[in-house]
Write a protein that holds these residues in place. Structure first.
Motif, PDB file in Angstrom:
ATOM      1  N   GLY A  18       7.431   3.840 -10.745  1.00 27.29           N
ATOM      2  CA  GLY A  18       5.994   3.972 -10.569  1.00 27.29           C
ATOM      3  C   GLY A  18       5.474   2.925  -9.610  1.00 27.29           C
ATOM      4  N   THR A  19       4.436   3.263  -8.865  1.00 27.81           N
ATOM      5  CA  THR A  19       3.807   2.311  -7.951  1.00 27.81           C
ATOM      6  C   THR A  19       2.295   2.373  -8.120  1.00 27.81           C
ATOM      7  N   ALA A  20       1.618   1.335  -7.657  1.00 29.02           N
ATOM      8  CA  ALA A  20       0.153   1.301  -7.762  1.00 29.02           C
ATOM      9  C   ALA A  20      -0.438   0.471  -6.636  1.00 29.02           C
ATOM     10  N   LEU A  21      -1.613   0.889  -6.209  1.00 28.81           N
ATOM     11  CA  LEU A  21      -2.354   0.209  -5.152  1.00 28.81           C
ATOM     12  C   LEU A  21      -3.819   0.173  -5.561  1.00 28.81           C
ATOM     13  N   VAL A  22      -4.457  -0.989  -5.449  1.00 30.97           N
ATOM     14  CA  VAL A  22      -5.878  -1.128  -5.729  1.00 30.97           C
ATOM     15  C   VAL A  22      -6.585  -1.394  -4.409  1.00 30.97           C
ATOM     16  N   LEU A  23      -7.533  -0.529  -4.058  1.00 27.97           N
ATOM     17  CA  LEU A  23      -8.278  -0.666  -2.808  1.00 27.97           C
ATOM     18  C   LEU A  23      -9.729  -0.970  -3.106  1.00 27.97           C
TER      19      LEU A  23
END
Length: 403
Positions: A209-214
């Motif tokens: 799993g991966t995650a990015l907060v923009l």
């Protein structure tokens, strides 16, 4: 979505890119890795093919559902961005699990500021007629903003990035100090429906799993250019001659992309297919670079799809004159293709390992069935507090140990 059309006489149109779309946090969660040599010894993978790919190992989930791996990465990314649970600094390894990242439950203060959640995936998410984006929202965020699933197969993460940028471009609503988007990916390529070693010859698939907060205001990096180009005349490459089914796996019990490709190319001229694919890929890269006001020579590092070495060289390294050492290859060859998550995972690895500092430019490239091609230009503004202070050498390939 953030795309440019064609200008006069078919020339690529330059995008107008909002200058302050920031990356506030990123993370990846990976299960233990299985050496390719073990798969060869077990008869799961052909030795000659394994040698051609140059892959060393792939991440293989045990019982972890794909959306849960995405949620684990999301909690760490939120913590790193300052919007996670209290009492944790999010200081996990770039492909590991922080103390709170492995737990379930609603997130802490700040999660209500997330105004959009996007979850991209490639393969089965564990339930039929179910919304995995809402699972990520409940277990990692705990608010009531829109939570939406994104398709686009291997290009899902980059497609989600385009949607996130467009959402942030609109600016905060009345009373909102900021807008923030959580983008996650999660996949587990399990049998019997998918054979991670043979379903897509030349690419070995890994779970994670991966995650990015923009953010529209805060972050350690910014998106300077982003473009996606679609080539729908190639959609049959992953459909072949199979008729439309009435249920999943109606015609093939196991995904076989090679068979579909063979059927498609039997009725299409290979040179024309290659030309159409290459033109779209070139256009996506050219538009993203133009929006950023840079050239490939200005780029410090490249995050490319986690393909086998032969495919990577033909489709990216040789095509754009990219030196292998400027990519994440030495790390990705031990991870495998994470479906929609290669670009976020690769960027997280570069940042977390200390390989990037203020002013560095990173280009993300992606391709997905459909076919769609995406490219992003990311500029580092500063090294985040959770990153290593100096670059680290590529770690030895784990032999079944947790990342």
């Amino acid at each position: 979505m953030t795309e440019a059309g064609l200008g006069a006489e078919g020339a690529p149109a330059v995008e107008t890119q909002a200058p302050d779309i920031r990356i506030a946090g990123c993370a990846v969660w990976l299960p233990p890795r299985t050496p390719v040599a073990d798969a060869v010894a077990a008869g799961l993978c052909d030795e000659a093919l394994a040698t051609t790919t140059g892959m060393l190992s792939v991440a293989v989930a045990r019982d972890e559902p794909a959306p849960e791996m995405a949620a684990r990465a999301a909690r760490t990314a939120l913590e790193r961005s300052g919007f996670g649970r209290p009492g944790s600094d999010g200081a996990s390894g770039s492909d590991g699990v922080s103390g709170s990242g492995a737990a379930s439950g609603a997130a802490g203060p700040g999660s209500g500021d997330v105004s959009l959640i996007l979850h991209a995936s490639f393969f089965y998410q564990g339930h039929d007629l179910w919304a995995p984006a809402s699972y990520v929202q409940r277990t990692a965020v705990g608010n009531q903003c829109p939570a939406i699933e994104v398709g686009q197969v291997s290009n899902g993460g980059m497609a989600g990035l385009g949607l996130a940028v467009d959402h942030l471009r609109a600016g905060p609503a009345a009373g909102e100090p900021d807008r923030r988007v959580l983008l996650t990916t999660g996949d587990a390529f399990r049998p019997p429906g998918f054979d991670r070693w043979r379903s897509d010859s030349g690419t070995f698939y890994g779970d994670g799993g991966t995650a990015l907060v923009l953010s529209s205001r805060e972050g350690f990096a910014r998106i300077r250019g982003l473009a996606t180009v679609s080539v729908p005349e190639l959609e049959g490459m992953h459909r072949g001659d199979d008729p439309f089914g009435h249920a999943p796996f109606s015609h093939r019990p196991v995904v076989d992309l090679d068979a579909c490709k063979k059927d498609f190319l039997a009725t299409h001229r290979v040179p024309q297919v290659i030309a159409a694919s290459g033109a779209a890929q070139d256009a996506a890269v050219e538009r993203a670079l133009a929006a950023a006001g840079v050239t490939l020579a200005d780029v410090d590092r490249f995050v490319l799809p986690h393909l086998g070495r032969k495919r990577l060289r033909a489709g990216h390294l040789a095509r754009f004159g990219i030196a292998e050492e400027r990519t994440t290859w030495e790390w990705s060859r031990g991870i495998g293709h994470l479906g929609a998550g290669d670009q976020i995972a690769g960027f997280d690895h570069l940042v977390g390992s200390g390989s990037l500092g203020a002013g560095d430019l990173v280009v993300w490239m992606s391709v997905g069935a459909g076919f769609t091609y995406s490219c992003a230009v990311v500029e580092m503004l500063e090294r985040p507090h959770w990153a290593a202070t100096t670059p680290t050498a590529p770690p030895p390939t784990p032999a079944g140990d947790a990342a």
